[in-house]
Design an enzyme around this catalytic site. Structure first.
Site, PDB file in Angstrom:
ATOM      1  N   LYS A  86       8.610   9.427  31.920  1.00 53.08           N
ATOM      2  CA  LYS A  86       8.652   8.952  30.856  1.00 53.08           C
ATOM      3  C   LYS A  86       9.961   7.864  30.716  1.00 53.08           C
ATOM      4  O   LYS A  86      10.892   8.394  30.995  1.00 53.08           O
ATOM      5  CB  LYS A  86       8.620  10.033  29.830  1.00 53.08           C
ATOM      6  CG  LYS A  86       8.478   9.587  28.336  1.00 53.08           C
ATOM      7  CD  LYS A  86       8.227  10.839  27.503  1.00 53.08           C
ATOM      8  CE  LYS A  86       8.519  10.678  26.170  1.00 53.08           C
ATOM      9  NZ  LYS A  86       8.512  11.866  25.224  1.00 53.08           N
ATOM     10  N   SER A 161       5.011  11.999  21.893  1.00 51.17           N
ATOM     11  CA  SER A 161       5.526  10.712  22.371  1.00 51.17           C
ATOM     12  C   SER A 161       5.395  10.539  23.769  1.00 51.17           C
ATOM     13  O   SER A 161       5.475   9.431  24.205  1.00 51.17           O
ATOM     14  CB  SER A 161       7.063  10.725  21.970  1.00 51.17           C
ATOM     15  OG  SER A 161       7.895  11.890  22.514  1.00 51.17           O
ATOM     16  N   SER A 185       5.523  16.910  21.891  1.00 50.07           N
ATOM     17  CA  SER A 185       5.481  15.649  22.701  1.00 50.07           C
ATOM     18  C   SER A 185       4.901  15.905  24.004  1.00 50.07           C
ATOM     19  O   SER A 185       4.628  14.842  24.874  1.00 50.07           O
ATOM     20  CB  SER A 185       6.695  14.864  22.742  1.00 50.07           C
ATOM     21  OG  SER A 185       7.062  14.392  21.133  1.00 50.07           O
TER      22      SER A 185
END
Length: 476
Positions: A86, A161, A185
């Site tokens: 990420k 996210s 997330s």
């Protein structure tokens, strides 16, 4: 495995095939990169292509394996296996932008602990995945890299996210995707994309960004976790094992064993009662019940139970996180963010009580009471089975509908997952099936450092429900 495309192999099987010499790391990486280049343009899940460095790393991995065989040495458990990271943690030499235009040149001087641990295990990073601005929306879109699409349906959200991570691994880009979770997330994108994950206990996986110019606020540190998303529970377990290795840069890392003692007799599972004020989709709740049946069939003792002050815990999460953001971070965020982020941020703030100094201290103290109550509850019921969300997966921009819509999404729909962050407890998500063609997962919560029990139960559900993304691949 030999008749299945390489990009569809699990991390466990890929690592075993490389170690056994059935396939080279270079072949594996080339297959994943070719697949990424074929499917990513429609998804925008991977926003930084690290293919050139990955191919070089694969050649090195093959040479290392050949030498290890000569010397009789073992290689790491993910030797030659492609993964994604990420874009909000540090990868040396790459920008940790966190989805923010103003941070596009925030070049990491070194690897974060997660990246370092993955590399030590032999994993090869093939790309960086998308996140919303400041990783603070549950919908993955930003002015720097754009919108990430859900591989099941481009009109609904891939979550956030860690939406890029979830979409990538579901689509077959990398075998394990790194993500992180401060309010859902990891678990929300796992649900949206039909993959599995574990939000570990706070302190299980070390975290630190060498590029950071200041430490995060205290509750943000205590409520956030790094973790793996993968297509199967076995791959999640392997990812957790690798990511959880010690790193001295995280003062909160805990040297807890990954396996604990097995409870005596059938493990009691609390099937979470749905609060009366929640508006639910019956089809989604029916799949939670189906997961409960799968656990009962596997020998778990399942009974419906009301959870300890779920709503109070959720409100404490909102108050603490939003007070920290508004006091310490809002000026920077508002100065460099886009209008969509700002609209959502104000919706978040509207959910919370802004705490003064005394209120913040009292809220931190109250957190201990809630954790104590939950730990006592988990002594009686070692596992809790909850929905991930109680509603169908919403549209890609559903959080832009104003403060009332933000409240509906986070207070009503996602209350079961955000609450767990304030408690610091582990929570796994595993897919159960499809509702109106979209994936639905359930959450399994355990006591501190009992990720093993959460993943055991998730595996029991997976044995009945199957690996859901295989349906996605068959339909394409």
């Amino acid at each position: 495995m030999t008749t299945t495309p390489i990009w569809q192999w699990s991390a466990v099987d890929t690592a075993a095939a490389i170690r056994a010499g059935k396939v080279s790391a270079e072949q594996v990486v080339d297959a994943h990169l070719a697949h990424m280049h074929a499917v990513n343009p429609a998804l925008n899940a991977v926003v930084v292509d690290l293919g050139e460095a990955a191919r070089s790393a694969a050649k090195t991995a093959d040479a290392t394996l050949a030498e290890a065989r000569k010397q009789g040495h073992e290689v790491g458990p993910l030797h030659g296996v492609p993964v994604t990271i990420k874009i909000n943690i540090d990868v040396e030499g790459e920008a940790n932008s966190n989805g923010v235009v103003a941070l596009k040149d925030n070049i990491a001087p070194g690897d974060s602990p997660v990246v370092s641990n993955l590399r030590k295990a032999g994993a090869i990073v093939i790309g960086l995945t998308n996140t919303p601005e400041f990783s603070l929306r549950a919908f993955t879109d930003n002015p720097l890299h754009g919108l990430t699409r859900n591989p099941w349906n481009a009109d609904v959200t891939c979550g956030g996210s860690s939406g890029g991570a979830g979409a990538a691994v579901a689509a077959g880009i990398g075998t394990i995707a790194h993500g992180n979770d401060i309010g859902g997330s990891l678990r929300w994108p796992a649900h949206c994309n039909g993959v599995a994950t574990i939000k570990p206990t706070q302190g299980r996986i070390p975290a630190y960004n060498p590029s950071a110019t200041a430490e995060r606020p205290l509750m943000a540190q205590f409520m956030s976790s790094q973790g793996p998303l993968a297509r199967s529970v076995a791959d999640v377990r392997l990812g957790l094992e690798v990511m959880a290795q010690r790193d001295p840069r995280d003062p909160w890392w805990v040297p807890a064993p990954l396996e604990g003692p097995k409870p005596k007799g059938p493990i009691k599972v609390a099937l979470a009662k749905i609060p009366a004020d929640m508006d639910t989709d019956p089809g989604v709740i029916a799949l939670q019940r189906k997961a409960a049946d799968h656990l009962a069939d596997a020998g778990y003792a399942v009974s419906e139970v009301e959870l300890p002050d779920l709503s109070g815990v959720w409100q404490l999460w909102a108050d603490l996180i939003m007070s920290e953001v508004w006091t310490l971070q809002k000026d920077q965020m508002l100065a460099v963010s886009g209008p969509d982020f700002q609209k959502t941020l104000h919706g978040f703030v509207a959910l919370a009580s802004q705490l003064d100094k005394a209120g913040y201290m009292k809220a931190i103290a109250d957190r201990s009471r809630h954790i104590r109550n939950w730990l006592a509850f988990l002594e009686e019921h070692p596992l809790v089975l909850t929905p991930t969300t109680v509603k169908a997966t919403p549209a890609v921009d559903a959080d832009l509908g104003g403060d009332a819509r933000v409240k509906e999404l986070f207070w009503n729909d996602l209350r079961f997952i955000s609450s767990i962050n304030v408690l610091g407890l582990p929570g796994a998500v595993v897919p159960v099936g499809l509702h109106n063609g979209l994936p639905v997962g359930v959450q399994i919560v355990g006591s501190r450092y009992r990720e093993d029990l959460c993943l055991d139960a998730a595996a029991a559900i997976e044995r009945k429900a199957g690996v859901l993304v295989e349906q996605l691949w068959q339909d394409r």
